[in-house]
Motif scaffolding. Structure first.
Motif, PDB file in Angstrom:
ATOM      1  N   LEU A  97       0.719  -0.994  -0.228  1.00 31.10           N
ATOM      2  CA  LEU A  97       0.334   0.380   0.498  1.00 31.10           C
ATOM      3  C   LEU A  97       1.150   0.961  -0.054  1.00 31.10           C
ATOM      4  CD1 LEU A  97      -3.037  -0.977   2.337  1.00 31.10           C
ATOM      5  CD2 LEU A  97      -3.261  -0.628   0.527  1.00 31.10           C
ATOM      6  N   THR A  98       1.968   1.422   0.634  1.00 27.26           N
ATOM      7  CA  THR A  98       3.025   2.356   0.938  1.00 27.26           C
ATOM      8  C   THR A  98       3.958   2.710  -0.534  1.00 27.26           C
ATOM      9  OG1 THR A  98       3.117   2.066   3.049  1.00 27.26           O
ATOM     10  CG2 THR A  98       5.221   3.079   1.748  1.00 27.26           C
ATOM     11  N   HIS A  99       4.463   1.675  -1.018  1.00 29.81           N
ATOM     12  CA  HIS A  99       4.662   1.536  -2.061  1.00 29.81           C
ATOM     13  C   HIS A  99       4.539   1.849  -2.998  1.00 29.81           C
ATOM     14  CE1 HIS A  99       8.030   2.650   0.736  1.00 29.81           C
ATOM     15  NE2 HIS A  99       7.801   1.503   1.377  1.00 29.81           N
ATOM     16  N   LEU A 100       3.228   0.723  -3.877  1.00 27.21           N
ATOM     17  CA  LEU A 100       3.058   0.231  -5.064  1.00 27.21           C
ATOM     18  C   LEU A 100       1.588   0.235  -5.129  1.00 27.21           C
ATOM     19  CD1 LEU A 100       3.455  -3.608  -4.590  1.00 27.21           C
ATOM     20  CD2 LEU A 100       5.171  -1.984  -6.128  1.00 27.21           C
ATOM     21  N   PRO A 101       2.049   2.347  -5.840  1.00 28.31           N
ATOM     22  CA  PRO A 101       0.412   3.028  -6.134  1.00 28.31           C
ATOM     23  C   PRO A 101      -0.185   2.567  -7.170  1.00 28.31           C
ATOM     24  CG  PRO A 101       2.593   4.405  -6.998  1.00 28.31           C
ATOM     25  CD  PRO A 101       3.279   3.288  -6.000  1.00 28.31           C
ATOM     26  N   GLY A 102       0.546   1.333  -8.576  1.00 27.08           N
ATOM     27  CA  GLY A 102      -0.655   0.956  -9.344  1.00 27.08           C
ATOM     28  C   GLY A 102      -1.551  -0.204  -8.513  1.00 27.08           C
ATOM     29  N   LEU A 103      -0.892  -0.604  -7.711  1.00 22.73           N
ATOM     30  CA  LEU A 103      -1.500  -2.072  -7.194  1.00 22.73           C
ATOM     31  C   LEU A 103      -2.584  -2.174  -7.308  1.00 22.73           C
ATOM     32  CD1 LEU A 103      -0.267  -4.317  -6.408  1.00 22.73           C
ATOM     33  CD2 LEU A 103      -0.994  -3.543  -4.204  1.00 22.73           C
ATOM     34  N   HIS A 104      -3.393  -3.171  -8.536  1.00 18.78           N
ATOM     35  CA  HIS A 104      -4.941  -3.400  -7.941  1.00 18.78           C
ATOM     36  C   HIS A 104      -5.258  -4.387  -7.596  1.00 18.78           C
ATOM     37  CE1 HIS A 104      -5.498  -0.765 -11.569  1.00 18.78           C
ATOM     38  NE2 HIS A 104      -4.604  -2.004 -11.925  1.00 18.78           N
ATOM     39  N   SER A 105      -4.610  -5.216  -6.510  1.00 26.10           N
ATOM     40  CA  SER A 105      -5.115  -6.627  -6.332  1.00 26.10           C
ATOM     41  C   SER A 105      -4.046  -7.438  -5.128  1.00 26.10           C
ATOM     42  CB  SER A 105      -5.351  -7.329  -7.192  1.00 26.10           C
ATOM     43  OG  SER A 105      -4.595  -8.140  -8.169  1.00 26.10           O
ATOM     44  N   ILE A 106      -4.214  -8.294  -3.672  1.00 23.80           N
ATOM     45  CA  ILE A 106      -4.073  -8.570  -2.697  1.00 23.80           C
ATOM     46  C   ILE A 106      -4.169 -10.077  -3.525  1.00 23.80           C
ATOM     47  CG2 ILE A 106      -3.480  -9.329  -1.037  1.00 23.80           C
ATOM     48  CD1 ILE A 106      -1.730  -6.718  -2.099  1.00 23.80           C
ATOM     49  N   TRP A 107      -3.084 -11.237  -4.093  1.00 25.41           N
ATOM     50  CA  TRP A 107      -3.722 -13.015  -3.638  1.00 25.41           C
ATOM     51  C   TRP A 107      -2.514 -13.480  -3.178  1.00 25.41           C
ATOM     52  CZ3 TRP A 107      -5.733 -14.873  -7.960  1.00 25.41           C
ATOM     53  CH2 TRP A 107      -6.428 -15.721  -8.050  1.00 25.41           C
ATOM     54  N   MET A 108      -3.377 -13.942  -2.166  1.00 21.84           N
ATOM     55  CA  MET A 108      -2.679 -14.750  -1.246  1.00 21.84           C
ATOM     56  C   MET A 108      -3.094 -16.456  -1.117  1.00 21.84           C
ATOM     57  SD  MET A 108      -4.638 -13.113   2.023  1.00 21.84           S
ATOM     58  CE  MET A 108      -5.095 -11.780   2.701  1.00 21.84           C
ATOM     59  N   GLN A 109      -1.733 -16.817  -1.042  1.00 18.47           N
ATOM     60  CA  GLN A 109      -2.527 -18.192  -2.113  1.00 18.47           C
ATOM     61  C   GLN A 109      -2.768 -19.377  -1.272  1.00 18.47           C
ATOM     62  OE1 GLN A 109      -0.708 -20.148  -4.720  1.00 18.47           O
ATOM     63  NE2 GLN A 109      -0.511 -17.927  -5.436  1.00 18.47           N
ATOM     64  N   LEU A 110      -2.600 -20.702  -1.447  1.00 17.27           N
ATOM     65  CA  LEU A 110      -3.190 -21.886  -0.516  1.00 17.27           C
ATOM     66  C   LEU A 110      -3.187 -22.007   0.411  1.00 17.27           C
ATOM     67  CD1 LEU A 110      -3.793 -24.653  -3.690  1.00 17.27           C
ATOM     68  CD2 LEU A 110      -5.587 -22.937  -3.212  1.00 17.27           C
ATOM     69  N   GLY A 111      -4.183 -21.883   1.531  1.00 22.43           N
ATOM     70  CA  GLY A 111      -3.960 -22.362   2.761  1.00 22.43           C
ATOM     71  C   GLY A 111      -3.326 -20.668   3.607  1.00 22.43           C
ATOM     72  N   ILE A 112      -3.332 -19.939   2.487  1.00 21.07           N
ATOM     73  CA  ILE A 112      -2.857 -18.592   3.261  1.00 21.07           C
ATOM     74  C   ILE A 112      -4.432 -17.407   3.344  1.00 21.07           C
ATOM     75  CG2 ILE A 112      -1.930 -16.344   3.531  1.00 21.07           C
ATOM     76  CD1 ILE A 112       0.525 -18.270   1.766  1.00 21.07           C
ATOM     77  N   THR A 113      -4.501 -17.019   4.731  1.00 23.48           N
ATOM     78  CA  THR A 113      -5.345 -15.680   4.838  1.00 23.48           C
ATOM     79  C   THR A 113      -4.884 -15.206   6.055  1.00 23.48           C
ATOM     80  OG1 THR A 113      -6.730 -17.295   6.420  1.00 23.48           O
ATOM     81  CG2 THR A 113      -7.454 -17.124   4.289  1.00 23.48           C
ATOM     82  N   HIS A 114      -5.809 -14.438   5.701  1.00 25.35           N
ATOM     83  CA  HIS A 114      -5.514 -12.662   7.230  1.00 25.35           C
ATOM     84  C   HIS A 114      -6.255 -11.908   7.374  1.00 25.35           C
ATOM     85  CE1 HIS A 114      -3.181 -10.099  10.179  1.00 25.35           C
ATOM     86  NE2 HIS A 114      -2.994 -11.128  10.282  1.00 25.35           N
ATOM     87  N   ALA A 115      -8.160 -11.781   7.837  1.00 24.66           N
ATOM     88  CA  ALA A 115      -8.871 -11.062   7.334  1.00 24.66           C
ATOM     89  C   ALA A 115      -8.523  -9.520   7.948  1.00 24.66           C
ATOM     90  CB  ALA A 115      -9.756 -11.674   8.407  1.00 24.66           C
ATOM     91  N   GLU A 116      -7.349  -8.910   8.611  1.00 21.08           N
ATOM     92  CA  GLU A 116      -7.330  -7.958   8.952  1.00 21.08           C
ATOM     93  C   GLU A 116      -6.823  -7.203   7.884  1.00 21.08           C
ATOM     94  OE1 GLU A 116      -6.772 -10.543  10.966  1.00 21.08           O
ATOM     95  OE2 GLU A 116      -7.832 -10.117  12.945  1.00 21.08           O
TER      96      GLU A 116
END
Length: 148
Positions: A97-116
């Motif tokens: 969020l701080t360093h990638l101004p054109g970012l559209h999405s975050i993808w967490m691989q299989l088995g990875i989640t983080h609600a917050e």
């Protein structure tokens, strides 16, 4: 709110992405991160390997960066694909969020989640996919940059 892992949302993320930073990419060909990155590259995506232990080397003919903030400003990253434990996700999301101004999405691989961390990224306007693998989802949905 719609399911963030709905087929429509996954297809949208995959169609919109062109350049994907792979956080936690391994140089070992038998590791899932290497196989996913190789597959994504074969489908027309540009991959940006992120691995502090291998910064300055190359993986899949791309320079490896220590972290997201080390990616040169002229490279516009659309998606961050996280191959790290769930505990590491908040720091990766904050850095993105701080360093990638054109970012559209975050993808967490299989088995990875983080609600917050997912909620923080969504609040910042990003799409977030959790506990999925683009190497599985692309063939299933038939959605690549080449078909866009």
């Amino acid at each position: 709110m719609s399911d963030p892992n709905s087929d429509a949302d996954i297809a949208s993320v995959l169609k919109q992405a062109r350049t994907i930073a792979i956080v936690g990419m391994s140089p070992k060909e038998d590791r899932p991160s290497w196989g996913v990155a190789r597959f994504l590259k074969s489908q027309g995506y540009r991959i940006i390997p992120i691995n502090p232990g291998h910064a300055g080397t190359t993986m899949l003919d791309e320079p490896v960066y220590a972290d997201l903030k080390s990616i040169p400003a002229e490279i516009s990253v659309d998606m961050v694909d996280i191959f790290r434990r769930a505990e590491a996700v908040p720091a990766v999301v904050d850095e993105a969020l701080t360093h990638l101004p054109g970012l559209h999405s975050i993808w967490m691989q299989l088995g990875i989640t983080h609600a917050e961390a997912a909620a923080k990224a969504r609040k910042a306007g990003l799409k977030v996919i959790e506990d999925r693998c683009p190497k599985i989802e692309l063939p299933r949905l038939g959605n690549t940059p080449q078909s866009a």
